[in-house]
Design a protein around this motif. Structure first.
Motif, PDB file in Angstrom:
ATOM      1  N   LYS A 138       0.783  -1.134   0.159  1.00 18.71           N
ATOM      2  CA  LYS A 138       0.024  -0.085   0.104  1.00 18.71           C
ATOM      3  C   LYS A 138       0.936   1.300  -0.131  1.00 18.71           C
ATOM      4  O   LYS A 138       0.323   2.155  -0.322  1.00 18.71           O
ATOM      5  N   ARG A 156      -4.530   9.207   2.097  1.00 20.08           N
ATOM      6  CA  ARG A 156      -4.422   9.223   3.742  1.00 20.08           C
ATOM      7  C   ARG A 156      -4.343  10.582   3.987  1.00 20.08           C
ATOM      8  O   ARG A 156      -5.132  10.854   4.997  1.00 20.08           O
ATOM      9  N   THR A 193       2.309   3.437  -1.626  1.00 22.25           N
ATOM     10  CA  THR A 193       2.706   4.191  -2.853  1.00 22.25           C
ATOM     11  C   THR A 193       2.145   5.557  -2.796  1.00 22.25           C
ATOM     12  O   THR A 193       1.423   6.154  -1.864  1.00 22.25           O
ATOM     13  N   GLU A 251       0.356   7.575  -4.248  1.00 19.87           N
ATOM     14  CA  GLU A 251      -1.134   7.851  -4.594  1.00 19.87           C
ATOM     15  C   GLU A 251      -1.944   7.598  -3.290  1.00 19.87           C
ATOM     16  O   GLU A 251      -2.720   8.186  -2.674  1.00 19.87           O
ATOM     17  N   TYR A 252      -1.641   6.517  -2.376  1.00 20.92           N
ATOM     18  CA  TYR A 252      -2.124   5.898  -1.331  1.00 20.92           C
ATOM     19  C   TYR A 252      -1.853   6.935  -0.137  1.00 20.92           C
ATOM     20  O   TYR A 252      -2.750   7.259   0.703  1.00 20.92           O
TER      21      TYR A 252
END
Length: 356
Positions: A295, A304, A297, A299-300
């Motif tokens: 997870k 968040r 990355t 983008e993630y």
């Protein structure tokens, strides 16, 4: 017809002279028939009865009786005959043959004895009708004298008195078996000898003391027997208690062993379960770490960040950094001038002062 005519016409008969009185008396006395005289018949019967009674009762009679338990023996001219008769009535020659009954059953005198039927002739031939006087009654007195002369008064009267009967029996039977085998000695009854009063009293006192001693010995034996019985009972009780204790101990050990095995089984089950849980937790954490690693990355992370900003209640924007800020919020977000396209956030403790 002549007979009838003759009868119809009777003849004339001549008168005959009448007999005299003396002739008439002679003709009336006829001789009596034999057996018609009662006196003569009574005399004959009396003589016959007397002869019969004499024949039965006299020792030299023809008819004689042998009583039960006896046999009949006979002498003729003083010589013993081999004829032996059984109980009952028998016949013999009177005045020539003499008869004597001989007892063959038990004679219950001082010496109980019996004469065998098969040895009656031989015994009477050698020792006569009074054979028992020779081999029993005279013999018992002789043997008693021999016994008394070989032992003391103490032995005869007290110590060995209970052995005298058997000793006398064996001694008499030994000689009878050797010389008169038909005589059987059953038992001998010997009474206490007559001794002076003073001596008898001393022996009676000694006998009393001896009796007391025997009673004490018997009581001691009884006490020993009772003690032995009590000992056996105690040993039996102890063995029973030991056996019960052993059984209870074995039962307790068996229960403990069963509990131990049960505990081992429970421990093994708990370890297996915990191991399985730990392995599962490790597997979960490992998989979560691998998933989180996947997870991380840009983008993630940006997603968040945006979610975190959306959850806060106070957001400050501006070209200058705040000189001081007191806030109860858990997060303070700062926007640096010239970096409006970037957002930075810091986490501070509640009720803390932040200086720019």
């Amino acid at each position: 017809m002549s007979d009838v005519t003759a009868e119809s016409t009777p003849r004339q008969r001549l008168p005959t002279p009448s007999p005299s009185l003396s002739q008439q008396q002679f003709r009336g006395r006829q001789p009596p028939p034999p057996g018609s005289d009662p006196l003569a018949l009574g005399v004959v019967i009396f003589i016959a009865v007397c002869f019969l009674l004499v024949s039965i009762s006299a020792p030299s009679s023809i008819l004689h009786q042998v009583p039960e338990g006896h046999v009949g023996v006979y002498w003729r001219g003083g010589a013993l005959l081999k004829t032996i008769t059984t109980p009952g009535y028998h016949l013999k020659l009177p005045f020539i043959t003499q008869f004597e009954p001989i007892q063959v059953t038990l004679q219950t005198d001082q010496v109980v004895n019996r004469l065998n039927k098969d040895f009656v002739y031989e015994t009477l031939l050698n020792y006569g009708v009074h054979y028992d006087k020779t081999w029993i009654y005279d013999k018992i007195h002789h043997e008693i004298n021999q016994f008394c002369s070989a032992h003391s008064l103490q032995q005869v009267y007290i110590d060995m008195f209970d052995q005298i009967d058997e000793t006398m029996k064996e001694a008499i039977q030994r000689d009878c078996t050797r010389y008169a085998p038909g005589i059987e000695i059953i038992s001998v009854r010997v009474t206490k000898p007559n001794i002076p009063v003073s001596i008898r009293r001393n022996f009676e006192l000694m006998e009393e003391e001896r009796t007391k001693a025997l009673i004490a010995i018997e009581r001691q034996k009884v006490a020993e027997k009772e003690a032995e019985t009590q000992k056996k009972i105690a040993l039996s009780e102890a063995e029973k208690n030991a056996l019960v204790s052993k059984i209870l101990m074995q039962q307790m050990l068996t229960e403990k062993d069963s509990s131990k095995r049960q505990q081992q089984i429970d421990n093994e089950m708990f370890l297996a379960r915990e191991r399985a849980l730990a392995d599962a937790n490790y597997y979960r954490i490992t998989k979560e770490a691998e998933a989180n690693k996947l997870k991380l990355t840009p983008e993630y992370l940006e997603l968040r960040f945006i979610e975190s900003i959306a959850n806060n209640t106070k957001i400050f924007f501006g070209e200058k950094v705040l000189q001081s800020l007191h806030t109860s919020s858990s997060f303070v977000y700062l926007v640096s001038p010239g970096l409006s396209d970037r957002l930075f956030f810091c986490r501070f403790r509640t009720s803390s002062w932040i200086k720019g």
